[in-house]
Design an enzyme around this catalytic site. Structure first.
Site, PDB file in Angstrom:
ATOM      1  N   ASP A 143       0.865  -1.175   0.000  1.00  0.00           N
ATOM      2  CA  ASP A 143       0.000   0.000   0.000  1.00  0.00           C
ATOM      3  C   ASP A 143       0.902   1.226   0.000  1.00  0.00           C
ATOM      4  OD1 ASP A 143      -1.599   2.172   0.469  1.00  0.00           O
ATOM      5  OD2 ASP A 143      -2.771   1.232   2.082  1.00  0.00           O
ATOM      6  N   HIS A 155      -5.460  12.377  13.692  1.00  0.00           N
ATOM      7  CA  HIS A 155      -6.580  12.194  12.740  1.00  0.00           C
ATOM      8  C   HIS A 155      -7.668  11.267  13.285  1.00  0.00           C
ATOM      9  CE1 HIS A 155      -4.326  14.334   9.764  1.00  0.00           C
ATOM     10  NE2 HIS A 155      -3.346  13.448   9.740  1.00  0.00           N
ATOM     11  N   ASP A 200       1.918  19.504  12.858  1.00  0.00           N
ATOM     12  CA  ASP A 200       1.974  18.513  11.784  1.00  0.00           C
ATOM     13  C   ASP A 200       1.500  19.188  10.486  1.00  0.00           C
ATOM     14  OD1 ASP A 200       1.830  15.174  11.540  1.00  0.00           O
ATOM     15  OD2 ASP A 200       0.590  16.228  10.072  1.00  0.00           O
ATOM     16  N   HIS A 205      -0.481  18.102   8.337  1.00  0.00           N
ATOM     17  CA  HIS A 205      -1.889  17.801   8.069  1.00  0.00           C
ATOM     18  C   HIS A 205      -2.782  18.393   9.157  1.00  0.00           C
ATOM     19  CE1 HIS A 205       0.390  14.354   6.239  1.00  0.00           C
ATOM     20  NE2 HIS A 205      -0.368  14.689   5.214  1.00  0.00           N
ATOM     21  N   ASP A 245       6.173  16.227   9.410  1.00  0.00           N
ATOM     22  CA  ASP A 245       6.012  16.042   7.965  1.00  0.00           C
ATOM     23  C   ASP A 245       5.910  17.374   7.227  1.00  0.00           C
ATOM     24  OD1 ASP A 245       3.610  16.347   9.271  1.00  0.00           O
ATOM     25  OD2 ASP A 245       2.716  14.491   8.546  1.00  0.00           O
ATOM     26  N   TYR A 262       8.060  11.634   7.888  1.00  0.00           N
ATOM     27  CA  TYR A 262       8.326  10.389   7.161  1.00  0.00           C
ATOM     28  C   TYR A 262       9.666  10.370   6.436  1.00  0.00           C
ATOM     29  CZ  TYR A 262       3.482  10.319   8.438  1.00  0.00           C
ATOM     30  OH  TYR A 262       2.338  10.385   9.175  1.00  0.00           O
TER      31      TYR A 262
HETATM   32  N1  Q9C Z   1      -0.871  11.219  -1.191  1.00  0.00           N
HETATM   33  C1  Q9C Z   1      -0.112  11.770   9.657  1.00  0.00           C
HETATM   34  O1  Q9C Z   1       0.777  12.493   9.246  1.00  0.00           O
HETATM   35  N2  Q9C Z   1      -1.966  10.102   2.896  1.00  0.00           N
HETATM   36  N3  Q9C Z   1      -0.990  11.194   8.841  1.00  0.00           N
HETATM   37  C2  Q9C Z   1      -2.325  11.181   2.078  1.00  0.00           C
HETATM   38  C3  Q9C Z   1      -1.758  11.814  -0.250  1.00  0.00           C
HETATM   39  C4  Q9C Z   1      -2.391  10.053   4.239  1.00  0.00           C
HETATM   40  C5  Q9C Z   1      -0.919  11.464   7.425  1.00  0.00           C
HETATM   41  C6  Q9C Z   1      -2.303  10.779   0.640  1.00  0.00           C
HETATM   42  C7  Q9C Z   1      -1.532  10.870   5.153  1.00  0.00           C
HETATM   43  C8  Q9C Z   1      -1.802  10.593   6.609  1.00  0.00           C
HETATM   44  C9  Q9C Z   1      -0.203  11.474  11.109  1.00  0.00           C
HETATM   45 ZN    ZN Z   2       0.845  14.531   9.144  1.00  0.00          ZN
END
Ligand code: Q9C
Ligand code: ZN
EC number: 3.5.1.48
Length: 647
Positions: free
Chosen positions: A20, A135, A172, A174, A243, A283
Site C-alpha cells: 500500500d 486524525h 503537523d 496535516h 512532515d 516520514y
Molecule cells: N498522497 C499523519 O501524518 N496520505 N498522517 C495522504 C496523499 C495520508 C498522514 C495521501 C496521510 C496521513 C499522522
Molecule cells: Zn501529518
C-alpha cells in the site's frame, strides 16, 4: 526541572503487512531513527527516560466509543486478509496484530508525559510514539492514527487535574481534524492547527480545515487560529508532526530542523513552560531525526540555532493569516482592536463540487520542495556549544542570587587601561564604581564574542547606564558582531553618532512618543499595561528582530524601565530566540536581586513564569503600535500581516 522522554520499544512492532504505497511511509524506522540520533547527540542521556505504559480502556474511553475500542481490540486475533479488509474501511489506515498494543502504548505515553509535567516531576517532555493520533476520531481510525493520543492527554489533564485552559498546538503538516471534532464545542481546549491546505486539495481534503472553522456552541473561537496573548493556558500539548519538514515526501514543505527549535521555544513562554510534545507524522527519516533533536534540545533549555533565509513572508501565507484573523476576530478582543480589514471569506477558494482534484505531482510546489531538501538538510548545524551557557557579572557583592549550579558568577574583568580607554569619552564613566562595572561588562562581552559564553548579565550604576550601553554597542560592533540588536528599556538614548549602516538596530521602549527615526532606530512609548507590553514584544520587537537576524543582542533595563520580573523574563525568553541565544542583559546596580536572578535563569533556559491572563491592550498602546507598524512595514517585511492588494 528536567525534560522527560517517553518511549517503548514495543511501539516499533506495528507495520504494514501488504502493499500500500500510501501507508508504507508510516514505518518502525521512524522511531528508531529519531531515537538513535537523540543518543548520538547526547540528548537522550540528558532526559528523564520513562518507559511508556498502556492506556487503560477507561482512559481510551475519554474520547473513543466503547464499540470502536472493541473493534480495535479484536484486530489482535485477525489474520492478514481480515486485517487488510478492515483497514480498507478507513481512509489511509493499516492494522497489524500488534496495533492495539502499540496504540495503547502511544496513548499511555501521552498520559505519562502529562502526569510527569503536571505533578512537577519534570518541566516538559516529548513522547516518541507510533501510531500517531491526531486524525483519529471518536469511532474511526484515519490517516495512520488509531487512538487520538493528544486528545486523550487533554481530556485526562482536564479530568484528573481539573485544568480549565489547555492549548493544543498542532504543527503537523496535516490538519488534525480528529482533535478539532473532539473539542470543537469545548472552550477549555483551544485547538490551534497550522497545516497544508491548498484550498482543500491537500489530504484530508476537508472543508472544515479552513480558517473559517472557529468551533461551535460554547467552543466558538476555540478552534484553529489565535494570537497567544489572551488564553493563558495552564498546559501546552503539541501534536508534534514533522512532515512539514524539508524533504518529507508527504508534506513537500521546507521547514528546516531549526524551525522546530523556534516553534518549541516560542511555546515555552506559555503555561510556565509546561509543554508536552507527542510525535505525530514525519516520514523522511533524516529530516525527522534532526527535527526531533532540535525539539528535544530546546525542551532541555539549549538556545535555538538562528534561522536562516530571506525572512519575507510569502503572499499566500499572508492571505491565510489574514483569513484566520478575520474569522477569529469576532471571538477574540485582542484581534478586534488591531487594524485588520475584515475580508469576507469567499467561497471562491473552494471548488463548488466537493472534493477538488489532488495536486499534480511535479507541480510548482513539488518542484521547489524536491530541489531543496538536501541542501537545506546538509548545512552544518553542529556549531560548538559555548562552554558556559550563562555568566553573571554583578558588581554589588552583597546581593545573594539564587542561581542554578551551571550559571557562572564571573570574577574576571577587562584590563584597567583598556577599560579606561573605552570610558574616556563619557563623563559618567569617570567614577570608580562605573569603571569597575564597565571592566566586568567588557570581560563578559569578550567571552561572548569569542564564543566561550552564550549569554550573560552585567550591572552598572544607574547614572552610567546609557554610557555603558554605548560602549557595549561599539565594542560589540568592533569585535566581531556583524549585526547587533539593542533593545533599550527606559531612559536610554541611542548613541547620536552611531552609524545607520544596517549593522545595528536600536529599539527603545521608553516613555516618549512612538517614532521610527530610521528603519534602524525605533522608539515606542512604554506600554501602559501588560497586554500592551505583550503586543509590543510580539507585534513589533519580534518581527523586527527576526527580520534583522542579529548575531548579538543587547538588552538594557535603564532608568525608569518599570518592568516587573515576569515581564522582564518574557522579554529575555523571546530575545533568546535570536542570535543563537547570544544575549547580554544590562541591569542597573540597584535592581533587585530577584530581577537579576529571574533574568539569569531565563537566559540559562528556564521557562519564564506565566504573565497571567491579560486584558485587552489600552487604546493608546494599540494606537502607538499600529502607527509604528504602519511606518515600518515597507522596510520590515516580517511586520506584514495583510497580503498586498494587486491593483
Ligand atoms: N498522497 C499523519 O501524518 N496520505 N498522517 C495522504 C496523499 C495520508 C498522514 C495521501 C496521510 C496521513 C499522522
Ligand atoms: Zn501529518
Amino acid at each position: 526541572m528536567g525534560t522527560a522522554l517517553v518511549y517503548h520499544e514495543d511501539m516499533t512492532a506495528t507495520r504494514l503487512l501488504w502493499d500500500d504505497p500510501e501507508c508504507e511511509i508510516e514505518r518502525p524506522e521512524r522511531l528508531t531513527a529519531a531515537l538513535d540520533r537523540l543518543r548520538q547527540r547526547g540528548l537522550e542521556q540528558r532526559c528523564l527516560r520513562l518507559s511508556a505504559r498502556e492506556a487503560s480502556e477507561e482512559e481510551l474511553g475519554l474520547v473513543h466509543s466503547p464499540e470502536y475500542v472493541s473493534l480495535v481490540r479484536e484486530t489482535q486475533v485477525l489474520g492478514k486478509e481480515e486485517l487488510q479488509a478492515l483497514s480498507g474501511q478507513f481512509d489511509a489506515i493499516y492494522f497489524h496484530p500488534s496495533t492495539f498494543h502499540c496504540a495503547r502504548l502511544a496513548a499511555g505515553a501521552g498520559l505519562q508525559l502529562v502526569d510527569a509535567v503536571l505533578t512537577g516531576a519534570v518541566q516538559n517532555g516529548l513522547a516518541l510514539v507510533r501510531p500517531p493520533g491526531h486524525h483519529s476520531q471518536r469511532a474511526a481510525a484515519n490517516g495512520f492514527c488509531v487512538f487520538n493520543n493528544v486528545a486523550i492527554a487533554a481530556a485526562h489533564a482536564k479530568q484528573k487535574y481539573g485544568l480549565h485552559r489547555i492549548l493544543v498546538v498542532d504543527w503537523d503538516v496535516h490538519h488534525g481534524q480528529g482533535i478539532q471534532y473532539l473539542f470543537e464545542d469545548d472552550p477549555s481546549v483551544l485547538y490551534f492547527s497550522w497545516h497544508r491546505y491548498e484550498h482543500g486539495r491537500f489530504w484530508p481534503f476537508l472543508r472544515e480545515s479552513d480558517a473559517d472553522a472557529v468551533g461551535r456552541g460554547q467552543g466558538l473561537g476555540f478552534t484553529v487560529n489565535l494570537p497567544w496573548n489572551q488564553f493563558d493556558p495552564e498546559l501546552v500539548l503539541v501534536s508534534a508532526g514533522f512532515d512539514s519538514a524539508v524533504g518529507d515526501p508527504e508534506g513537500q514543505m521546507q521547514a528546516t530542523p531549526e524551525c522546530f527549535a523556534h516553534l518549541t521555544q516560542l511555546l515555552q513562554v506559555l503555561a510556565g513552560g509546561r509543554v508536552c510534545a507527542v510525535l505525530e507524522g514525519g516520514y523522511h527519516l533524516e529530516s525527522l531525526a534532526e527535527s526531533v533533536c532540535m525539539t528535544v534540545q530546546t525542551l532541555l533549555g539549549d538556545p535555538a540555532p538562528p534561522l536562516s533565509g530571506p525572512m519575507v513572508p510569502c503572499q499566500s501565507a499572508l492571505e491565510s493569516i489574514q483569513s484566520a484573523r478575520a474569522a477569529q476576530a469576532p471571538h477574540w478582543k485582542s484581534l478586534q482592536l488591531q487594524d485588520v480589514t475584515p475580508v469576507p471569506l469567499s467561497p471562491s477558494t473552494h471548488s463548488p463540487e466537493g472534493r477538488p482534484p489532488p495536486l499534480l505531482p511535479g507541480g510548482p510546489v513539488c518542484k521547489a520542495a524536491a530541489s531543496a531538501p538536501s541542501s537545506l538538510l546538509d548545512q552544518p548545524r553542529l556549531c560548538p556549544a559555548p562552554s558556559v551557557r550563562t555568566a553573571v557579572a554583578l558588581t554589588a557583592p552583597d546581593i545573594t542570587l539564587v542561581l542554578p549550579p551551571d550559571v557562572i558568577q564571573q570574577e574576571g574583568s577587562a584590563l584597567r587601561e583598556e577599560t579606561e580607554a573605552w570610558a574616556r569619552p563619557h563623563e559618567s564613566l569617570a567614577r570608580e564604581e562605573a569603571l569597575t562595572a564597565l571592566g566586568k561588562l567588557l570581560y563578559l562581552l569578550d567571552g561572548m564574542l569569542d564564543g566561550q559564553v552564550n549569554s550573560g548579565i552585567a550591572a552598572t550604576p544607574a547614572s552610567a547606564a546609557a554610557a555603558t550601553l554605548d560602549v557595549a554597542v561599539r565594542r560589540g560592533l568592533s569585535h566581531g558582531a556583524q549585526r547587533l540588536l539593542c533593545v533599550a528599556l527606559g531612559q536610554l538614548d541611542r548613541p547620536p553618532d552611531l552609524a545607520h549602516d544596517g549593522r545595528s538596530l536600536w529599539l527603545n521602549i521608553r516613555g516618549k512618543e512612538a517614532a521610527a527615526l530610521s528603519m534602524f532606530h525605533v522608539s515606542t512609548p512604554l506600554p501602559v499595561m501588560t497586554s500592551g507590553f505583550l503586543s509590543c514584544i510580539l507585534g513589533l520587537m519580534l518581527p523586527l528582530a527576526y527580520g534583522f537576524q542579529p548575531d548579538l543582542v543587547l538588552v538594557a533595563l535603564g532608568p525608569g524601565h518599570g518592568l516587573q520580573g515576569p515581564q522582564a523574563a518574557l522579554l529575555a525568553a523571546v530575545l533568546r530566540g535570536l542570535a543563537g541565544g547570544r544575549v547580554l542583559a544590562l541591569l542597573e546596580e540597584d535592581s533587585t536581586a530577584q530581577l537579576a536572578g529571574i533574568l539569569a535563569r531565563v537566559l540559562n533556559g528556564e521557562a519564564p513564569p506565566s504573565l497571567g491572563p491579560s486584558s485587552v491592550a489600552s487604546p493608546e498602546d494599540v494606537q502607538a503600535l499600529m502607527y509604528l507598524r504602519g511606518q515600518l512595514e515597507p522596510q520590515w517585511k516580517m511586520l506584514q500581516c495583510h497580503p498586498h492588494l494587486v491593483a
